[in-house]
Design a protein around this motif. Structure first.
Motif, PDB file in Angstrom:
ATOM      1  N   SER A  63       0.831  -1.217   0.000  1.00 14.90           N
ATOM      2  CA  SER A  63       0.000   0.000   0.000  1.00 14.90           C
ATOM      3  C   SER A  63       0.862   1.262   0.000  1.00 14.90           C
ATOM      4  CB  SER A  63      -0.913   0.016   1.224  1.00 14.90           C
ATOM      5  OG  SER A  63      -1.704  -1.144   1.258  1.00 14.90           O
ATOM      6  N   GLN A  68      -0.632   4.538   4.764  1.00 16.53           N
ATOM      7  CA  GLN A  68      -0.301   3.789   5.973  1.00 16.53           C
ATOM      8  C   GLN A  68      -0.026   4.754   7.139  1.00 16.53           C
ATOM      9  OE1 GLN A  68       2.910   1.441   4.282  1.00 16.53           O
ATOM     10  NE2 GLN A  68       1.498  -0.251   3.908  1.00 16.53           N
ATOM     11  N   SER A  90       3.247  -7.176   1.822  1.00 19.23           N
ATOM     12  CA  SER A  90       4.716  -7.097   1.890  1.00 19.23           C
ATOM     13  C   SER A  90       5.235  -7.262   3.318  1.00 19.23           C
ATOM     14  CB  SER A  90       5.176  -5.735   1.368  1.00 19.23           C
ATOM     15  OG  SER A  90       4.722  -4.713   2.243  1.00 19.23           O
ATOM     16  N   GLU A 108      -2.682 -13.375   6.075  1.00 21.98           N
ATOM     17  CA  GLU A 108      -2.527 -13.181   4.628  1.00 21.98           C
ATOM     18  C   GLU A 108      -2.971 -14.464   3.938  1.00 21.98           C
ATOM     19  OE1 GLU A 108      -1.502 -10.729   2.275  1.00 21.98           O
ATOM     20  OE2 GLU A 108      -2.080 -12.402   0.992  1.00 21.98           O
ATOM     21  N   ASP A 135      -7.863 -17.001   5.720  1.00 17.37           N
ATOM     22  CA  ASP A 135      -8.877 -15.996   5.388  1.00 17.37           C
ATOM     23  C   ASP A 135      -9.045 -15.025   6.562  1.00 17.37           C
ATOM     24  OD1 ASP A 135     -11.049 -14.510   4.677  1.00 17.37           O
ATOM     25  OD2 ASP A 135     -12.483 -16.177   4.675  1.00 17.37           O
ATOM     26  N   GLY A 136      -8.480 -13.852   6.412  1.00 16.60           N
ATOM     27  CA  GLY A 136      -8.560 -12.841   7.473  1.00 16.60           C
ATOM     28  C   GLY A 136      -9.918 -12.184   7.586  1.00 16.60           C
ATOM     29  N   LEU A 209     -10.713 -11.210  -0.408  1.00 12.33           N
ATOM     30  CA  LEU A 209     -11.310 -12.439  -0.923  1.00 12.33           C
ATOM     31  C   LEU A 209     -11.531 -13.386   0.244  1.00 12.33           C
ATOM     32  CD1 LEU A 209      -9.006 -12.915  -4.068  1.00 12.33           C
ATOM     33  CD2 LEU A 209     -11.273 -11.867  -3.984  1.00 12.33           C
TER      34      LEU A 209
HETATM   35  N1  SAM Z   1      -0.388  -3.592   4.074  1.00 10.30           N
HETATM   36  C1  SAM Z   1      -0.009  -4.439   2.976  1.00 10.30           C
HETATM   37  C2  SAM Z   1       1.264  -3.883   2.345  1.00 10.30           C
HETATM   38  O1  SAM Z   1       1.470  -2.670   2.393  1.00 10.30           O
HETATM   39  O2  SAM Z   1       2.030  -4.670   1.795  1.00 10.30           O
HETATM   40  C3  SAM Z   1      -1.148  -4.430   1.992  1.00 10.30           C
HETATM   41  C4  SAM Z   1      -1.109  -5.501   0.964  1.00 10.30           C
HETATM   42  S1  SAM Z   1      -2.370  -5.562  -0.289  1.00 10.30           S
HETATM   43  C5  SAM Z   1      -2.999  -3.966  -0.526  1.00 10.30           C
HETATM   44  C6  SAM Z   1      -3.695  -6.442   0.493  1.00 10.30           C
HETATM   45  C7  SAM Z   1      -3.387  -7.862   0.844  1.00 10.30           C
HETATM   46  O3  SAM Z   1      -4.586  -8.474   1.335  1.00 10.30           O
HETATM   47  C8  SAM Z   1      -2.913  -8.739  -0.303  1.00 10.30           C
HETATM   48  O4  SAM Z   1      -1.646  -9.272  -0.004  1.00 10.30           O
HETATM   49  C9  SAM Z   1      -3.968  -9.850  -0.394  1.00 10.30           C
HETATM   50  O5  SAM Z   1      -3.445 -11.116  -0.757  1.00 10.30           O
HETATM   51  C10 SAM Z   1      -4.521  -9.842   1.006  1.00 10.30           C
HETATM   52  N2  SAM Z   1      -5.864 -10.423   1.172  1.00 10.30           N
HETATM   53  C11 SAM Z   1      -6.947 -10.329   0.357  1.00 10.30           C
HETATM   54  N3  SAM Z   1      -7.979 -11.007   0.899  1.00 10.30           N
HETATM   55  C12 SAM Z   1      -7.544 -11.538   2.070  1.00 10.30           C
HETATM   56  C13 SAM Z   1      -8.147 -12.331   3.084  1.00 10.30           C
HETATM   57  N4  SAM Z   1      -9.436 -12.712   3.042  1.00 10.30           N
HETATM   58  N5  SAM Z   1      -7.397 -12.676   4.155  1.00 10.30           N
HETATM   59  C14 SAM Z   1      -6.104 -12.288   4.253  1.00 10.30           C
HETATM   60  N6  SAM Z   1      -5.466 -11.541   3.317  1.00 10.30           N
HETATM   61  C15 SAM Z   1      -6.187 -11.161   2.245  1.00 10.30           C
END
Ligand code: SAM
Length: 223
Positions: A63, A68, A90, A108, A135-136, A209
């Motif tokens: 992001s 952030q 990340s 994640e 699944d978060g 997701l």
């Molecule tokens: N704060 C992180 C960064 O700066 O790297 C944000 C990463 S990205 C915008 C959002 C993340 O959410 C992705 O890595 C994606 O795989 C993850 N994600 C999507 N759905 C998810 C779920 N149900 N549970 C956990 N992670 C999930």
């Protein structure tokens, strides 16, 4: 580029964040303490200090740093707080949170991203972080309640499981809306009631997701 080569870029990023309205010195110092390039894959590492979302593979992004910083300003994590992060990605925000709170629980769904984040976090000896692949959108009930919850992916609504895992006085940020465009919400539990306000309108995040998020439409590109 060696470690010293990144310092000037890091300072410029901090100036960018300050110019966008986050002036709290403690927050700005966090961006100085955590070398963002260590969380960005080799191929896009030269962009690590841009104030922009950076591709990290598997169709995901790290992001935007100023966003952030806004999260940290609004959520104000305390040294005694337990934090739930949904979407480790990340691991960069995970590191900022680890330096601000007591413990961070980060979920994640992409195993490879979680494993990569673990390496970067261990490299900085941040040992107050628990990572989970899964699944978060259903939270992490074992460690609830959380004083702070950060959801980095966009959801059709506030997942009831996450609202339930928010402590009294707790704060959550989450993008909610359509799959293509969302509002960034601040959700608080005050006197047992859930209160919601919009922090920013018309944002675009990658989809959450899962059970309380969106269905997976396409297979993730395996980069
Ligand atoms: N704060 C992180 C960064 O700066 O790297 C944000 C990463 S990205 C915008 C959002 C993340 O959410 C992705 O890595 C994606 O795989 C993850 N994600 C999507 N759905 C998810 C779920 N149900 N549970 C956990 N992670 C999930």
């Amino acid at each position: 580029m060696n470690e010293f080569g990144y310092v000037a870029y890091r300072r410029r990023l901090i100036e960018d964040i300050r110019a966008k309205g986050v002036e709290d010195l403690a927050i700005l110092q966090l961006f100085d303490r955590v070398p963002r390039h260590l969380f960005i894959p080799e191929g896009t590492r030269h962009r690590a200090y841009e104030d922009a979302p950076i591709p990290i593979g598997y169709g995901q992004t790290a992001s935007q740093p100023s966003l952030q910083a806004l999260y940290l300003q609004v959520l104000d994590p305390q040294p005694s707080d337990k934090v739930l992060e949904v979407g480790t990605g990340s691991g960069f925000l995970t590191a900022l949170l680890a330096l601000s709170a007591d413990r961070v629980y980060s979920v994640e769904r992409v195993r490879e991203l979680s494993m990569r984040a673990r390496v970067a976090l261990d490299g900085l000896a941040l040992n107050n972080v628990a990572l989970l692949v899964g699944d978060g959108s259903i939270g992490w009930r074992k460690y609830a309640p959380f004083q702070v919850i950060i959801v980095s992916a966009a959801s059709p609504s506030v997942p009831p499981a996450l609202a339930a895992q928010l402590a009294e006085g707790g704060r959550m940020v989450i993008p909610v809306g359509e799959r293509e465009v969302q509002d960034l919400l601040l959700v608080r539990r005050i006197g047992g009631e859930i209160e919601t306000e919009s922090l920013r309108q018309r944002c675009t995040f990658v989809p959450l997701l899962g059970l309380h998020g969106w269905d997976e439409l396409d297979p993730e590109p395996a980069i």
